[in-house]
Enzyme design. Sequence first.
Site, PDB file in Angstrom:
ATOM      1  CB  CYS B  82     -27.079 -23.974 -13.939  1.00 46.34           C
ATOM      2  SG  CYS B  82     -25.366 -23.857 -13.946  1.00 46.34           S
ATOM      3  CG  HIS B 348     -24.800 -19.555 -18.058  1.00 48.74           C
ATOM      4  ND1 HIS B 348     -26.238 -19.103 -17.098  1.00 48.74           N
ATOM      5  CD2 HIS B 348     -24.342 -20.708 -17.364  1.00 48.74           C
ATOM      6  CE1 HIS B 348     -26.077 -20.897 -16.203  1.00 48.74           C
ATOM      7  NE2 HIS B 348     -25.731 -21.442 -16.585  1.00 48.74           N
TER       8      HIS B 348
END
Lengths: 131, 401
Positions: B82, B348
């Site tokens: 991420c 996201h």
Amino acid sequence: MTITQVPLVDYLVLGDKPHLIANECTKCGARYFDRRNACASCFATDFKKVTIVNEGIVRSFTIVTFAAPGVPVPFVAAIIDCGGTSVRGNLANVDPTPEKVTLGMKVKLTTYSLGADDNGLEAIGFGYEPA
Amino acid sequence: MATDDIYILGIYMTKFGKYPDKDTVDLASEAVIAALADAQVTMKDIGVMAAGCLMGQGGIGQMIQKQVGQTGIPVYNVSNACATGATALRTAIMAIKAGECDMGLAVGVEKLAGVGLLGGGGTPKSKNKEWTPQGRFGSVTNVDGLIGTAAMPGTFAQVGMEYGHKYGGATFELFAKISEKNHAHSTLNPLAAYSKRMSLDEIMNDIMISYPNTRPMCSANCDGAAAAVVVSGAKLKTLSLEQQRRAVKVSASILTSDPYQEACQVLPDVNTLTRIAAKQAYEQAGVSPSDLNLVELHDCFATAELVHYDNLMLCEEGGAVDFFNSGATWRDGSMPVNVSGGLESKGHPIAATGIANIWEVCHHLRGEAGPRQIEGAKVGLAHVIGLGSACGIHILEKSAL
């Protein structure tokens, strides 16, 4: 005598008193459940087998109600502090509800059958139940 | 401006959401073309490119170049969970710092709409049922669900619960209130994937994924891209006053991995590497947490936001619960956190996230954030964390002009 049982993972030792073992770095004492090429903490390469105590306290948990396909829910995933060594495991023999599972609760190791394979070999898993 | 400083010259994020008719290259190209336009430069000015698409095939950078301009410059395809977007940005910054060029481009893109649960699971090791020990743990079958959880919602639930065990006060309701804040913030962000306000009751009574995280407390999987053009201070001096005025100074650019900790083999430690990165970032930028006007931090789950208040030293050590309860992190509080709506509502798209959060901060520092503008914002911090682990922190400052 043929082997009739196999542990879920090789750091679970079966027998009269089932328990977990770890690879401990002989230089700095860091413990690992898996095979390591060198110590992640001090880079030494010698390890010895050590026994992890069966009793511990729940340092963190989650009640999993939605998981990947094939993973039965609900279950309680937890991090157990076993005499200073952190262990990952499911909680067993307790209702998977926030009322019954609490941070800091005392637990102890237990084992259970995962069933037999096509050759009649039975796999044994482990979890932690309220102590 | 010092000649060896680094500035964001142009930056852009696509609206996050569902794009059934666009592929990752389309989305990334939209972001790159718009970031170049925002910077008032072209691909001819760019000396290095770094690109990331975590779930995609290799060579995303070259694939994007074929749609925006093939100029023969070096491309770095990066992958860091991420933190991929932040890693791409830092790669471009490092090339400028190394003196290889004076302008660079970073882009992150992901298509995740409808993907569902990330992490955990796996296919059976053998078609026949045969208990054969395999791998570094000698496991006879997949252990996800048998020995704890490997899925993201449960992993980060335990991160938050562990904080509660250590310091107390971290209840289901508290975590849900953090989510309530971020969903409230999202109503002002037209680029968020979800911008509906949710009541505390709605959040707590939604589908439980992994206690204490219900569905709206989890980051939203969606499609999106973000891109940034970075430039050296020396080069910026030669550009127009308008470009200099809108340029945002990168006062700190930090990337860390997780140092050994006793428990990191059983639960990823997202705390230590964030705290180390934060300390380095504040030192590099010469600012303290109290100087920050806004923070975009990695709320991949509501349970994660709480611990990062502490890790980023926005509050006293162990004081995150009281800090949140004081109202500090709401947009009208003393330390607005995730005024974009955060990952829980903005969404996201993994590799885009580490640039999109910088876009949000830049937007406020430039005074261009419209109805959600944090008035007078001069200094902001953007934080991402990728499991494995990698932590990226950037501190950004408004142009002096």
